[in-house]
Design an enzyme around this catalytic site. Structure first.
Site, PDB file in Angstrom:
ATOM      1  N   CYS A 119      10.651   6.614   8.142  1.00 51.87           N
ATOM      2  CA  CYS A 119       9.861   7.548   8.955  1.00 51.87           C
ATOM      3  C   CYS A 119      10.703   8.254  10.007  1.00 51.87           C
ATOM      4  CB  CYS A 119       8.718   6.817   9.649  1.00 51.87           C
ATOM      5  SG  CYS A 119       7.573   6.073   8.503  1.00 51.87           S
ATOM      6  N   HIS A 259       6.251   9.306  16.632  1.00 53.56           N
ATOM      7  CA  HIS A 259       5.878   9.044  15.241  1.00 53.56           C
ATOM      8  C   HIS A 259       4.448   8.490  15.233  1.00 53.56           C
ATOM      9  CE1 HIS A 259       5.861   7.916  11.173  1.00 53.56           C
ATOM     10  NE2 HIS A 259       6.001   6.614  11.364  1.00 53.56           N
ATOM     11  N   ASN A 289      -0.274   8.041   8.880  1.00 52.35           N
ATOM     12  CA  ASN A 289       1.189   8.015   8.918  1.00 52.35           C
ATOM     13  C   ASN A 289       1.753   8.763   7.714  1.00 52.35           C
ATOM     14  OD1 ASN A 289       3.893   7.393   8.863  1.00 52.35           O
ATOM     15  ND2 ASN A 289       3.622   5.176   9.118  1.00 52.35           N
TER      16      ASN A 289
HETATM   17  N1  ACO Z   1      -9.409  -3.559   7.031  1.00 57.83           N
HETATM   18  C1  ACO Z   1      -9.985  -4.673   7.519  1.00 57.83           C
HETATM   19  N2  ACO Z   1      -9.278  -5.761   7.888  1.00 57.83           N
HETATM   20  C2  ACO Z   1      -7.937  -5.693   7.769  1.00 57.83           C
HETATM   21  C3  ACO Z   1      -7.287  -4.565   7.268  1.00 57.83           C
HETATM   22  C4  ACO Z   1      -8.076  -3.457   6.872  1.00 57.83           C
HETATM   23  N3  ACO Z   1      -7.537  -2.324   6.383  1.00 57.83           N
HETATM   24  N4  ACO Z   1      -5.960  -4.798   7.273  1.00 57.83           N
HETATM   25  C5  ACO Z   1      -5.781  -6.033   7.761  1.00 57.83           C
HETATM   26  N5  ACO Z   1      -6.972  -6.575   8.063  1.00 57.83           N
HETATM   27  C6  ACO Z   1      -7.255  -7.903   8.601  1.00 57.83           C
HETATM   28  C7  ACO Z   1      -6.165  -8.902   8.254  1.00 57.83           C
HETATM   29  O1  ACO Z   1      -6.373  -9.422   6.963  1.00 57.83           O
HETATM   30  C8  ACO Z   1      -6.371  -9.934   9.338  1.00 57.83           C
HETATM   31  O2  ACO Z   1      -7.443 -10.757   8.990  1.00 57.83           O
HETATM   32  P1  ACO Z   1      -7.399 -12.334   9.296  1.00 57.83           P
HETATM   33  O3  ACO Z   1      -7.269 -12.427  10.780  1.00 57.83           O
HETATM   34  O4  ACO Z   1      -8.677 -12.805   8.727  1.00 57.83           O
HETATM   35  O5  ACO Z   1      -6.161 -12.821   8.575  1.00 57.83           O
HETATM   36  C9  ACO Z   1      -6.786  -9.089  10.551  1.00 57.83           C
HETATM   37  O6  ACO Z   1      -7.252  -7.829  10.018  1.00 57.83           O
HETATM   38  C10 ACO Z   1      -5.660  -8.812  11.511  1.00 57.83           C
HETATM   39  O7  ACO Z   1      -4.521  -8.434  10.779  1.00 57.83           O
HETATM   40  P2  ACO Z   1      -3.174  -8.049  11.462  1.00 57.83           P
HETATM   41  O8  ACO Z   1      -2.165  -7.704  10.409  1.00 57.83           O
HETATM   42  O9  ACO Z   1      -2.808  -9.057  12.503  1.00 57.83           O
HETATM   43  O10 ACO Z   1      -3.641  -6.706  12.207  1.00 57.83           O
HETATM   44  P3  ACO Z   1      -2.865  -5.851  13.246  1.00 57.83           P
HETATM   45  O11 ACO Z   1      -3.680  -5.684  14.421  1.00 57.83           O
HETATM   46  O12 ACO Z   1      -1.433  -6.296  13.407  1.00 57.83           O
HETATM   47  O13 ACO Z   1      -2.811  -4.444  12.501  1.00 57.83           O
HETATM   48  C11 ACO Z   1      -1.368  -3.039  11.284  1.00 57.83           C
HETATM   49  C12 ACO Z   1      -2.166  -4.318  11.264  1.00 57.83           C
HETATM   50  C13 ACO Z   1      -2.306  -1.871  11.471  1.00 57.83           C
HETATM   51  C14 ACO Z   1      -0.652  -2.922   9.947  1.00 57.83           C
HETATM   52  C15 ACO Z   1      -0.334  -3.091  12.438  1.00 57.83           C
HETATM   53  O14 ACO Z   1       0.367  -4.305  12.412  1.00 57.83           O
HETATM   54  C16 ACO Z   1       0.649  -1.966  12.410  1.00 57.83           C
HETATM   55  O15 ACO Z   1       0.301  -0.812  12.550  1.00 57.83           O
HETATM   56  N6  ACO Z   1       1.947  -2.268  12.256  1.00 57.83           N
HETATM   57  C17 ACO Z   1       2.976  -1.264  12.225  1.00 57.83           C
HETATM   58  C18 ACO Z   1       3.073  -0.710  10.842  1.00 57.83           C
HETATM   59  C19 ACO Z   1       3.920   0.507  10.792  1.00 57.83           C
HETATM   60  O16 ACO Z   1       4.117   1.199  11.743  1.00 57.83           O
HETATM   61  N7  ACO Z   1       4.402   0.794   9.587  1.00 57.83           N
HETATM   62  C20 ACO Z   1       5.053   1.989   9.313  1.00 57.83           C
HETATM   63  C21 ACO Z   1       6.516   1.983   9.546  1.00 57.83           C
HETATM   64  S1  ACO Z   1       7.081   3.584   9.304  1.00 57.83           S
HETATM   65  C22 ACO Z   1       7.658   3.984   7.702  1.00 57.83           C
HETATM   66  O17 ACO Z   1       8.852   4.051   7.498  1.00 57.83           O
HETATM   67  C23 ACO Z   1       6.727   4.245   6.558  1.00 57.83           C
END
Ligand code: ACO
Length: 332
Positions: A119, A259, A289
């Site tokens: 990204c 970003h 994203n």
């Molecule tokens: N809908 C509903 N529930 C969900 C979803 C969804 N889409 N996704 C995850 N959950 C659940 C999980 O299963 C978990 O449930 P559990 O507690 O029963 O196990 C709960 O929600 C919390 O999950 P977490 O992974 O801890 O959620 P978090 O608040 O960390 O959010 C997220 C996850 C959105 C992925 C976050 O960690 C994030 O944005 N990380 C950065 C990712 C990023 O920026 N990636 C791109 C890099 S750039 C590139 O090069 C492409």
């Protein structure tokens, strides 16, 4: 790599963008996976994203965005001497998407290549383009940040599927008055954390086989929470570093274009830097994203909305697969 501009300043002359026609809302996703609009909005800030359909492709989005940027720069495709496409989702493994865009545009005088930096691709491209202009190695550069992530997202994996969208943003770079344009720019990477965001198969190590397809190894695998923590830290550190490189402070910034991966990451970062919400430009709610396309598309929308005045100080910061990260400061 540190770059501080003094002579032969490089600047963004014009911008353009292209987005797929099809809008996929969080409510649409509720129909196909165990998720909810409420969860996605609260945890990411995303409400909808654009997804390529029918004959839309990465290179076609690049071409559309480029035509707009070129027209606004009052240049023809033949005036371009360097064309860079920052992308992790090329149309084909071979040749580069930049070659396909070159052919579509008839940018026959350009040297062209793809740049892969997750990204952070657009900001890596900006850093590279700046060098060519500063060194008189190129006059007019077309830099495109473009990604079509929807074909490489596992629509059965709610952890990643809800986050991404497709789009392309293009800028034309050229020489500008000394003291304006790109004031500072820096690229960073840490390859030891490559496994936090990757696609296991499809490269030369694991070419497509029945097994790789069956095991869904051609889709993005991501350790979201680890990237989240890393992202907040590096967004702050790298923005402060580029500001320091050009002798500026966060208080002097007019705008920050971050970003657009997760609104919570952005909020934590800008608050720590002491910025106000109105200084932070966001479109994550509409597009999700789009990887390398996020920053140039946001830039183009801001230009169209007439947000920037001459002399405005704009910081841009990104992070992504690699891991990579980077930041730049522009004087508009
Ligand atoms: N809908 C509903 N529930 C969900 C979803 C969804 N889409 N996704 C995850 N959950 C659940 C999980 O299963 C978990 O449930 P559990 O507690 O029963 O196990 C709960 O929600 C919390 O999950 P977490 O992974 O801890 O959620 P978090 O608040 O960390 O959010 C997220 C996850 C959105 C992925 C976050 O960690 C994030 O944005 N990380 C950065 C990712 C990023 O920026 N990636 C791109 C890099 S750039 C590139 O090069 C492409």
């Amino acid at each position: 790599m540190n770059i501080v501009t003094s002579k032969n300043a490089a600047g963004i002359i014009s911008t353009g963008r292209a987005l797929p026609v099809s809008r996929v809302t969080n409510f649409d996703l509720e129909e196909i996976m165990d998720t909810s609009d409420r969860w996605i909005k609260a945890r990411t800030g995303i409400e909808e994203r654009r997804i390529i359909t029918n004959d839309e492709t990465n290179s076609k989005l690049c071409t559309r965005a480029s035509r707009i940027a070129l027209e606004r720069a009052n240049l023809t495709p033949q005036d371009i001497d360097l064309l860079i496409v920052a992308t992790v989702t090329p149309d084909l493994t071979l040749p580069s998407t930049a070659c396909l865009v070159q052919a579509e545009l008839d940018a026959c005088n350009a040297a062209v290549f793809d740049l892969v930096a997750g990204c952070t691709g657009f900001l890596y491209g900006l850093n590279v383009a700046e060098q060519y202009i500063k060194n008189n190695a190129a006059k007019n550069i077309l830099l495109i940040g473009a990604d079509t992530l929807s074909p490489v997202v596992d629509w059965r994996d709610r952890n990643t599927a809800v986050l991404f969208g497709d789009g392309a943003g293009a800028v034309v770079l050229g020489k500008v008055e000394d003291g304006s344009g790109v004031l500072a720019s820096k690229m960073f990477s840490d390859g030891t954390r490559a496994d936090l965001l990757y696609i296991p198969a499809g490269g030369s190590v694991r070419p497509a086989t029945m097994r790789t397809v069956k095991e869904r190894m051609h889709y993005i695998k991501m350790s979201g929470p680890e990237i989240f923590k890393f992202a907040v830290t590096v967004m702050i550190d790298s923005t402060l570093q580029v500001l320091e490189m050009c002798g500026k402070t966060p208080a002097e910034l007019d705008y920050l274009i971050p970003h657009q991966a997760n609104e919570r990451i952005i909020n934590l970062a800008y608050k720590k830097m002491g910025l106000k919400p109105e200084q932070v430009l966001l479109n994550i709610n509409r597009y999700g994203n789009m990887s390398s396309a996020c920053i140039p598309i946001m830039l183009d929308e801001a230009v169209e909305q007439g947000k920037f005045q001459s002399g405005d100080l704009i910081a841009m910061v990104s992070f992504g697969a690699g891991l990579t990260w980077g930041a730049a400061v522009l004087k508009w």
